[in-house]
Each structure stands twice: as structure tokens, then as C-alpha cells.
Design an enzyme around this catalytic site. Sequence first.
Site, PDB file in Angstrom:
ATOM      1  N   GLY A  11       0.868  -1.173   0.233  1.00 15.95           N
ATOM      2  CA  GLY A  11      -0.164  -0.356   0.313  1.00 15.95           C
ATOM      3  C   GLY A  11       0.851   1.623   0.272  1.00 15.95           C
ATOM      4  O   GLY A  11       1.046   1.986  -1.062  1.00 15.95           O
ATOM      5  N   ARG A  60      -0.188  10.275  11.533  1.00 13.89           N
ATOM      6  CA  ARG A  60       0.468   9.025  12.019  1.00 13.89           C
ATOM      7  C   ARG A  60       2.176   9.918  13.029  1.00 13.89           C
ATOM      8  O   ARG A  60       2.270   9.220  13.697  1.00 13.89           O
ATOM      9  CB  ARG A  60       2.070   8.796  10.225  1.00 13.89           C
ATOM     10  CG  ARG A  60       0.665   8.335   9.228  1.00 13.89           C
ATOM     11  CD  ARG A  60       1.788   7.675   8.275  1.00 13.89           C
ATOM     12  NE  ARG A  60       2.561   6.780   8.427  1.00 13.89           N
ATOM     13  CZ  ARG A  60       4.091   6.547   8.413  1.00 13.89           C
ATOM     14  NH1 ARG A  60       4.029   7.423   8.189  1.00 13.89           N
ATOM     15  NH2 ARG A  60       4.453   5.650   8.824  1.00 13.89           N
ATOM     16  N   CYS A  89      -7.208  20.641  19.599  1.00 14.01           N
ATOM     17  CA  CYS A  89      -7.103  21.171  20.860  1.00 14.01           C
ATOM     18  C   CYS A  89      -6.935  19.799  21.628  1.00 14.01           C
ATOM     19  O   CYS A  89      -7.481  19.555  22.225  1.00 14.01           O
ATOM     20  CB  CYS A  89      -8.730  21.362  21.171  1.00 14.01           C
ATOM     21  SG  CYS A  89      -9.001  23.280  20.353  1.00 14.01           S
TER      22      CYS A  89
HETATM   23  C1  LIG Z   1      -2.582  -2.989   5.496  1.00  8.55           C
HETATM   24  C2  LIG Z   1      -2.024  -4.216   4.987  1.00  8.55           C
HETATM   25  C3  LIG Z   1      -1.411  -4.099   3.550  1.00  8.55           C
HETATM   26  C4  LIG Z   1       0.087  -3.487   3.442  1.00  8.55           C
HETATM   27  O1  LIG Z   1       0.511  -2.406   3.961  1.00  8.55           O
HETATM   28  P1  LIG Z   1       1.626  -1.232   3.817  1.00  8.55           P
HETATM   29  O2  LIG Z   1       2.134  -0.999   4.936  1.00  8.55           O
HETATM   30  O3  LIG Z   1       0.772  -0.295   2.834  1.00  8.55           O
HETATM   31  O4  LIG Z   1       2.227  -1.458   2.109  1.00  8.55           O
HETATM   32  C5  LIG Z   1      -1.473  -5.104   2.723  1.00  8.55           C
HETATM   33  N1  LIG Z   1      -1.735  -6.349   3.126  1.00  8.55           N
HETATM   34  C6  LIG Z   1      -2.624  -5.911   4.471  1.00  8.55           C
HETATM   35  C7  LIG Z   1      -3.501  -7.507   4.580  1.00  8.55           C
HETATM   36  C8  LIG Z   1      -2.800  -5.009   5.290  1.00  8.55           C
HETATM   37  O5  LIG Z   1      -4.163  -5.179   6.265  1.00  8.55           O
END
Ligand SMILES: *Cc1c(COP(=O)(O)O)cnc(C)c1O
Length: 419
Positions: A271, A308, A341
Site C-alpha cells: 500500500g 502518523r 485542541c
Molecule cells: C495494511 C495492509 C497492507 C499494506 O501495508 P503497507 O505497509 O501499506 O504496504 C497489506 N496487506 C494487508 C492485509 C494489510 O492489512
Amino acid sequence: MKVTESVNFYQGLDPFDIISEYGSPAYVYNERILRERCREIKTLSSYAGYIPNYSAKSNGNLTLLKIIKSEGFCVDAVSCGEIFACLAAGFDASDIFYITNNASADEFRYALDKGALISADSLSQLELIGEISPGAKVSVRFNPGVGDGHGEKVITGGKKTKFGVNAEDAKTVADIARKRGMEIIGVNQHIGSLFMDAGKYFEGANALLDIARQFPSVKMIDFGGGFGIPYKKQSGEQRMDLEALSENLEKVIWKFNTELGRQLQFRVEPGRYISAECGVLLGTVNAVKENGGKKYIGSDLGFTTLIRPTLYDSHHDVEIYKKGSELSSGSELAHIVGNICESGDYIAKDREIPRRVAVGDIVAALDAGAYGYAMASNYNLRARPAEVLVRPSGETVLIRRGDTFEDMIANCVNVDILR
Ligand SMILES: *Cc1c(COP(=O)(O)O)cnc(C)c1O
């Protein structure tokens, strides 16, 4: 040289013009960089049965999903809302892998009705799927016994996690499947988020292959996401060695196919690697002050826009832009904080920033394309900002409008107050 300059992030545009057109704050995405990242992952293996999945939870904007689809990706969804969004973005149901945990029967029904491949995250979820859909073809998420990631909250393999079925339970998985007439067509894992060295990833991959050997019906093996990006580019952090990763991946695929004497499908599911670096969050300096001998740069980037740093103590590089003039060369330490806040509301702590930062300057939080808007909220009734795409031509397009005040109260039901 600024990181954004070195990659021509704004494609020649002035960030001040972007903010004056779309408002502050604004998430700005560079389409060219997004496509570059997609291609790097897509070309990790030339094997025809290698399928990169994009983890939609990192950024679910429909336009980004469409671009990622156009680069030949399939997609992972962790909720029915994400399945809905991926279908709306034009993914075929068969391109969607629903990797959920602790889902309800209704959620599984939704995913099955749409035609997505589903993953069971525990023995009891596998039973549940069998009850509502006897004979289903499913994948099972295993915990390979190793984990990795940028912090405890995002390590999803190993002993201290709620995710996956333990390797020792593989036989029970087979028993449940037999009893319900289900076919285990895939095994998947995701050991955690943000590794820079793929050692653990392949340790997990090999453990997953050991599990896969126990399921003769397996056609698909998904090694998970978690590919890291260098969040500290300003201090020279290097990119992950994708060439080595690619070599390893090819080796693993080839060896396993040879061993089994058939051609399986192999997936990865990044992701962040796809969506983080194509996004910058632009905000405005609204105040500068000192407290306890410390300088605070007060901006409109609250943790409602980028959580984050507050949630994980994560680092995001920050750039400051001054209208029309260069910033002085001297620097000083400051906290860059937001407008929410709570004292935990910060974007950067003790960060070296140029002297003479003033009201009206722009603060840019880099690498905000992943888990930025996706984790944004309306806390303090702050409107979530607009999302803007910068095309390779330098043209900008609005790809999600910001919330209005009306949006934020729209779901409240107008009830008569009795007294
Ligand atoms: C969050 C997630 C990802 C992606 O994680 P990244 O660190 O953004 O690459 C992939 N697979 C599953 C099942 C996830 O929950």
C-alpha cells in the site's frame, strides 16, 4: 536542494497557487510519481502468474485507484466499504481480494455476493464462511511466526498480534474445509508495515510456502505488503533495494513452481510503497510563538489531516516555502504543530527549520500520500481537506472536494427535543 525539487514534485507549479486555488490545507498528488512506483512493483517479476495487489486502505481515492488499476494492478480491500470503492473505481470483483479480520457474516456475504476472493483470518472465521457459503473457495491468512514493521502497532506477524491462523493449525484448517466442502485455493500473509530490508519478508515467505505445501488445492500465494519507503530523505535515507528483492522473489517463485510441478499465482500487496511518495500535504503557518524556550510553528495541519506523527511517533520530512523570497540560510529547532485542541497534535518535533519562518509561509509534510487522507477525521469538526492531482503536464485537477460544514453535520438526525 529540496526533496520536492529533486523529483519535480509540483511539475513547475507554485505551491502558493495550488493553495490559493484549492484552499489550505490540501493533499497534492503527483500522477507521474504514482505511476513510477506502480511500475517498480509491477516489474518485480516477469512471471506471468505474478500479480501485484494494491492495498487500498493506504489511499482509497477513486482517481488514484483508477490510475493504479490502469498500471495493471489488482487490489486488496480490508472492508466492505473498500470493496464498494474499488468496484466504483472500475476494478472487476474478481480483481478484489478481501483480506479482512473479525468480519461479520453479513460482511462475508457482501464480499461473496460481489464475487471477491475472501481470506479467512482465523479458524472461527473459516467456520463462519463455511456456514454461510458451503463449498466456498477461500484463501486463509496465516501467521508465519515472524513479524516486522515500524512499530508495535503495525507488526502483524509473530506472537503478539491478533492476525492470522497459526501454522500449527494448518491441519485443522484442512479439516474444517473438508467438513464444509470448502476449497482452500490460497494462502496469504502480511507480516507488518514498513520494512526497509526484506530479510524478514522472505523469512515469512518461506514459512508461508511450508504451509502452502500442506494444501494441494492451493493456486495462489500472497506474501503480503509492508514495503518501506525512505521517510528521511532529507537526511539521506536510501531507498529499499528493489533489485535484490526482485531477484529473491523470482527465485522463490521459480523454485516453488518447479518443486510442485505446476504454475501457481503469486501476489504481493503493498500500500504505502505505491501511494506514500506521490502525496504532499500542504498547509499554512498561522502562528509562530515561543513557550518554555522552544519555538512552535503553528499550522493548519492538525492530526486530523496527518495522524502518523501523533499515533506512531512517525517521521515526515517537512519543507517550508516562503512567498516570492528565499528563506534565510540559518536554521533553528522548532516543533511544527497543528490546530487541534490536544497537546499530542504535532507534525514534527524538534525539527531543524529555516530561521524567520513567518505567518503565511507554507508547511509541506512529505510522503503523506499513504495513511494521510485515509486516516483523516473530522475531530474538532475540522473539515477534511481537498485532494488535488498534478498531472504530468502540470495541470491540476480536483479529485476530492474538501468537506463543507454541511457535510460534517449531514448525518445528524434532526430530532425534536422533548422537555
Ligand atoms: C495494511 C495492509 C497492507 C499494506 O501495508 P503497507 O505497509 O501499506 O504496504 C497489506 N496487506 C494487508 C492485509 C494489510 O492489512
